[in-house]
Design a protein around this motif. Sequence first.
Motif, PDB file in Angstrom:
ATOM      1  N   ILE A 144      -6.007   4.491   0.411  1.00 26.22           N
ATOM      2  CA  ILE A 144      -4.733   3.842   0.721  1.00 26.22           C
ATOM      3  C   ILE A 144      -4.187   4.372   2.044  1.00 26.22           C
ATOM      4  O   ILE A 144      -3.716   3.601   2.887  1.00 26.22           O
ATOM      5  CB  ILE A 144      -3.730   4.038  -0.436  1.00 26.22           C
ATOM      6  N   ASP A 145      -4.268   5.684   2.256  1.00 32.24           N
ATOM      7  CA  ASP A 145      -3.798   6.255   3.520  1.00 32.24           C
ATOM      8  C   ASP A 145      -4.577   5.687   4.704  1.00 32.24           C
ATOM      9  O   ASP A 145      -3.990   5.322   5.729  1.00 32.24           O
ATOM     10  CB  ASP A 145      -3.915   7.782   3.505  1.00 32.24           C
ATOM     11  N   VAL A 146      -5.894   5.600   4.580  1.00 33.74           N
ATOM     12  CA  VAL A 146      -6.713   5.049   5.662  1.00 33.74           C
ATOM     13  C   VAL A 146      -6.375   3.570   5.870  1.00 33.74           C
ATOM     14  O   VAL A 146      -6.252   3.102   7.009  1.00 33.74           O
ATOM     15  CB  VAL A 146      -8.220   5.247   5.373  1.00 33.74           C
ATOM     16  N   ALA A 147      -6.202   2.832   4.774  1.00 32.72           N
ATOM     17  CA  ALA A 147      -5.859   1.411   4.881  1.00 32.72           C
ATOM     18  C   ALA A 147      -4.520   1.225   5.595  1.00 32.72           C
ATOM     19  O   ALA A 147      -4.346   0.275   6.363  1.00 32.72           O
ATOM     20  CB  ALA A 147      -5.817   0.767   3.497  1.00 32.72           C
ATOM     21  N   LEU A 148      -3.587   2.137   5.362  1.00 30.34           N
ATOM     22  CA  LEU A 148      -2.300   2.053   6.063  1.00 30.34           C
ATOM     23  C   LEU A 148      -2.481   2.222   7.572  1.00 30.34           C
ATOM     24  O   LEU A 148      -1.877   1.489   8.364  1.00 30.34           O
ATOM     25  CB  LEU A 148      -1.326   3.098   5.517  1.00 30.34           C
TER      26      LEU A 148
ATOM     27  N   LEU B 157       0.829  -1.204   0.000  1.00 30.58           N
ATOM     28  CA  LEU B 157       0.000   0.000   0.000  1.00 30.58           C
ATOM     29  C   LEU B 157       0.866   1.259   0.000  1.00 30.58           C
ATOM     30  O   LEU B 157       0.551   2.236  -0.690  1.00 30.58           O
ATOM     31  CB  LEU B 157      -0.937   0.008   1.201  1.00 30.58           C
ATOM     32  N   ALA B 158       1.967   1.243   0.749  1.00 27.41           N
ATOM     33  CA  ALA B 158       2.869   2.402   0.769  1.00 27.41           C
ATOM     34  C   ALA B 158       3.460   2.633  -0.619  1.00 27.41           C
ATOM     35  O   ALA B 158       3.546   3.771  -1.088  1.00 27.41           O
ATOM     36  CB  ALA B 158       3.976   2.194   1.795  1.00 27.41           C
ATOM     37  N   TYR B 159       3.832   1.559  -1.281  1.00 22.58           N
ATOM     38  CA  TYR B 159       4.365   1.677  -2.644  1.00 22.58           C
ATOM     39  C   TYR B 159       3.301   2.224  -3.590  1.00 22.58           C
ATOM     40  O   TYR B 159       3.551   3.150  -4.358  1.00 22.58           O
ATOM     41  CB  TYR B 159       4.869   0.321  -3.130  1.00 22.58           C
ATOM     42  N   LEU B 160       2.104   1.656  -3.518  1.00 27.74           N
ATOM     43  CA  LEU B 160       1.027   2.104  -4.404  1.00 27.74           C
ATOM     44  C   LEU B 160       0.643   3.552  -4.126  1.00 27.74           C
ATOM     45  O   LEU B 160       0.299   4.296  -5.053  1.00 27.74           O
ATOM     46  CB  LEU B 160      -0.208   1.212  -4.230  1.00 27.74           C
TER      47      LEU B 160
END
Length: 175
Positions: free
Chosen positions: A124-128, A40-43
């Motif tokens: 993505i930020d929330v998922a992180l 997720l950080a990469y994406l």
Amino acid sequence: MAVAPEGSGTATGGHGDLGPHTRAKLRATLTGSIFAMSVLAYLGDHETTLTKAVLTVVGTGLVIFFGEAYAGLFSMALASVRALPAAEVRHELSACSMAAAPGVLAGAFLLIADVLGTTVPTAIDVALWLGVLTLVAVSVIEARGSHRSPLFRVGSVAASVVLGVGIIVLKAQLH
């Protein structure tokens, strides 16, 4: 992901209130969470579509499951002079399945966030951050089932927080 025998004194055998199988599942969940967060950080550092993000994070979860299952079954087979009983194979696959869960759940979260109108980068930020919560929750469960000192248990949970936040900080630095 082979589970250590009872009383072996390893992290997966004979300690705390949690059995070796539960510890193996928690370990796989931690591994899967770290990999899912890394993906997720990469994406999050690239322009990506919802489809690509979901397929990448779910696919990574499945690859981790297959890798954990292969490594566990392979090492068990090499350590045994007999064919592995079906129950042992099922036991190992059950423990390893938790390595895929964080990636699959992250993919499902991205889909739900899209339905709710959230942009892919925000999702993505929330998922992180949900990944950080997962690391903390699993670490707390493991710490509670440990016979280590309270200071060690708190330190273990703190290490998970630092690791999760570190992944998010790294993503922010790359973006």
